[in-house]
Scaffold this active site. Structure first.
Site, PDB file in Angstrom:
ATOM      1  N   TYR A 108      51.913   5.704   5.740  1.00 36.63           N
ATOM      2  CA  TYR A 108      51.760   5.886   4.294  1.00 36.63           C
ATOM      3  C   TYR A 108      52.796   6.425   3.568  1.00 36.63           C
ATOM      4  CZ  TYR A 108      46.505   5.507   5.011  1.00 36.63           C
ATOM      5  OH  TYR A 108      45.449   5.011   5.292  1.00 36.63           O
ATOM      6  N   TYR A 147      47.222   3.397  12.868  1.00 36.17           N
ATOM      7  CA  TYR A 147      47.975   4.637  13.029  1.00 36.17           C
ATOM      8  C   TYR A 147      47.386   5.789  13.698  1.00 36.17           C
ATOM      9  CZ  TYR A 147      45.518   6.346   8.589  1.00 36.17           C
ATOM     10  OH  TYR A 147      44.602   6.869   8.022  1.00 36.17           O
ATOM     11  N   ARG A 157      43.417   5.006  14.244  1.00 37.12           N
ATOM     12  CA  ARG A 157      42.529   4.506  13.128  1.00 37.12           C
ATOM     13  C   ARG A 157      42.844   2.928  13.148  1.00 37.12           C
ATOM     14  NH1 ARG A 157      40.249   6.215   8.883  1.00 37.12           N
ATOM     15  NH2 ARG A 157      38.883   4.637   9.763  1.00 37.12           N
ATOM     16  N   HIS A 160      42.909  -0.393   8.090  1.00 30.89           N
ATOM     17  CA  HIS A 160      41.988  -0.344   6.868  1.00 30.89           C
ATOM     18  C   HIS A 160      42.539  -0.318   5.791  1.00 30.89           C
ATOM     19  CE1 HIS A 160      42.865   3.893   8.202  1.00 30.89           C
ATOM     20  NE2 HIS A 160      42.769   4.250   6.781  1.00 30.89           N
ATOM     21  N   HIS A 162      41.542   1.650   2.085  1.00 33.69           N
ATOM     22  CA  HIS A 162      40.396   2.711   1.336  1.00 33.69           C
ATOM     23  C   HIS A 162      40.282   1.904   0.132  1.00 33.69           C
ATOM     24  CE1 HIS A 162      41.158   6.100   3.852  1.00 33.69           C
ATOM     25  NE2 HIS A 162      42.403   5.476   3.974  1.00 33.69           N
TER      26      HIS A 162
END
Lengths: 242, 206
Positions: A108, A147, A157, A160, A162
């Site tokens: 991120y 990640y 995870r 995905h 959000h």
């Protein structure tokens, strides 16, 4: 005369409960007392509205909205598209859909993310769009990578995106996550598994959509979003007045 | 067999996670991407009423401030009118009634500037005391938490408020009342949210 009334009660057995110990952070961030149920008033059946003055046309193109001129983000090029509907199957037009995600490597662009996968200099990782009159929305982006996260020592995870959706009232406000068909990490994820019902978990998995895929260019996934439906008041409307 | 009720099911909620700022407040995440970030100005320059600041922290079950929270506010204007087509009446140009704030990464403090809302007509002709609706999401919160901010100096209206009066345990009503003070000539309301444990804030299923 049918008049719009309250929104349908949220099915709290369909949503994840507050306390889900396998997702460790929830243990100290979940209320212990029961929620107090409210019949809705103007405070709940109204909510913010947004218009095209609030956003830029490029905001829904995450491949380019943070890229240098002539550059684009690195990764699997995908379109994520679908409709925002209510539980009655009616489209929710002109509603704001916001999205954020990691880059193709699972990193991120956030000062708190220290994962060793590198930042992509041409990828910001956020987008937003207003649904059209049919409740339809679309983003272009790169498929995010999985990640690791510190829950159990080897938790990863699933890929995905959000998503944040407003709807027409503050009671419809929703944040969720979109997963991708076929990802073997989905079944292992403690955050996915906060949702008790298998069918409910399946509602968060976007389907590969070859019909919307652009040949030789960009793959597509379809992700429909359902917000709370609204009751018609058939006999009396006691929301306001007598 | 009976006929099928063919309603759709609401999309299940998931936590906003630790990086909610990237999508909803990218400036705080450390980068500029949008021409205009949303939610910074609740009332706009033309709003009537008393200018106030509302601030606080969100505290977890072991008493620590949470430093990765996002909060959204939804409120009426000083006349008790929501900026929404279904609410009768007009709001001032530029009054949106909606705001979005995140907590400071170091201290967990959040705050927003707005105007104090007026009382809003509630159900069955009962007036609701002035309040701001608040929605809280963060890592570890699986579904956004709804609560209301009421104001300490509206004791009479609060005592008659139909929502506050639904809270049978009277001691818990105090968790919804923001404390008023003045700082450098500005009116400040303090509203700390306690997610769990002693003095846990009242949360609503709206």
């Amino acid at each position: 005369m049918r008049q719009p009334g309250e929104f349908y009660q949220r099915d709290r057995e369909w949503h994840p409960p507050a306390k889900t110990p396998d997702y460790k952070t929830s243990v100290t961030r979940s209320p212990e007392y029961s929620l107090l149920s409210l019949q809705q008033s103007a405070s709940e059946i109204t909510g913010p509205t947004f218009g095209h003055n609030d956003i830029d046309p490029i905001d829904n193109d995450m491949i380019h909205n943070y890229a240098q001129p002539g550059e684009s983000a690195i990764g699997e090029r995908i379109i994520v598209h679908g409709r925002v509907l209510d539980e009655n199957g009616r489209p929710v037009p002109n509603t704001l859909v916001e999205a954020w995600q990691a880059n193709a490597g699972g990193r991120y662009r956030h000062k708190k993310d220290t994962y060793l996968a590198p930042i992509d200099p041409n990828f910001g990782g956020c987008g937003r769009v207003l649904t059209d009159e049919d409740g339809y929305y679309f983003f272009r982006t790169v498929k995010p990578g999985a990640y690791p996260w510190r829950n159990w020592v080897n938790n990863w995870r699933p890929a995905h995106i959000h998503m944040s959706i407003f709807g027409t009232s503050f009671s419809q406000r929703l944040i969720t996550q979109c997963y991708f068909e076929g990802d073997p990490l989905i079944a292992k994820c403690p955050i996915v598994n906060t949702i008790p019902d298998q069918a409910a978990r399946g509602q968060l998995i976007a389907a590969l959509d070859m019909n919307a895929t652009i040949p030789l260019d960009t793959m597509a996934y379809k992700f429909d979003i359902v917000l709370r439906g609204r009751r018609s008041t058939l006999f009396e409307n006691r929301l306001e007045g007598n | 067999m009976v006929q099928k009720l063919d309603y759709l099911k609401e999309t299940p909620s998931q936590t906003a996670g630790p990086y909610v700022h990237i999508g909803l407040a990218p400036g705080a995440a450390g980068f500029e991407i949008y021409e205009k970030e949303l939610g910074w100005d609740i009332a706009g320059p033309n709003a009537k009423g008393e200018r106030i600041r509302v601030e606080g922290i969100v505290i977890d079950g072991i008493g620590s401030p949470i430093k990765d929270v996002m909060l959204e506010a939804w409120q009426a204007n000083a006349d008790g009118i929501y900026a929404h087509p279904e609410h009768p009446g007009e709001v001032e140009e530029g009054f949106r009634g909606w705001g979005r704030v995140i907590t400071d990464f170091e201290t967990g403090e959040w705050g927003f500037d707005t105007v104090k809302p007026g009382p809003v007509m509630g159900r069955s002709g009962k007036m609701m005391a002035p309040h701001i609706n608040l929605w809280i999401v963060a890592r570890g919160i699986n579904i956004g938490l709804n609560t209301r901010i009421y104001f300490e100096d509206e004791a009479e209206a609060n005592a008659a408020d139909p929502v506050i009066n639904l809270i049978e345990w009277e001691r818990r009503r105090a968790t919804l009342i923001a404390k008023r003070s003045e700082r450098d000539g500005q009116v400040v309301y303090r509203f700390d949210v306690k997610l769990q444990g002693e003095d846990e804030t009242v949360f609503f299923d709206i």
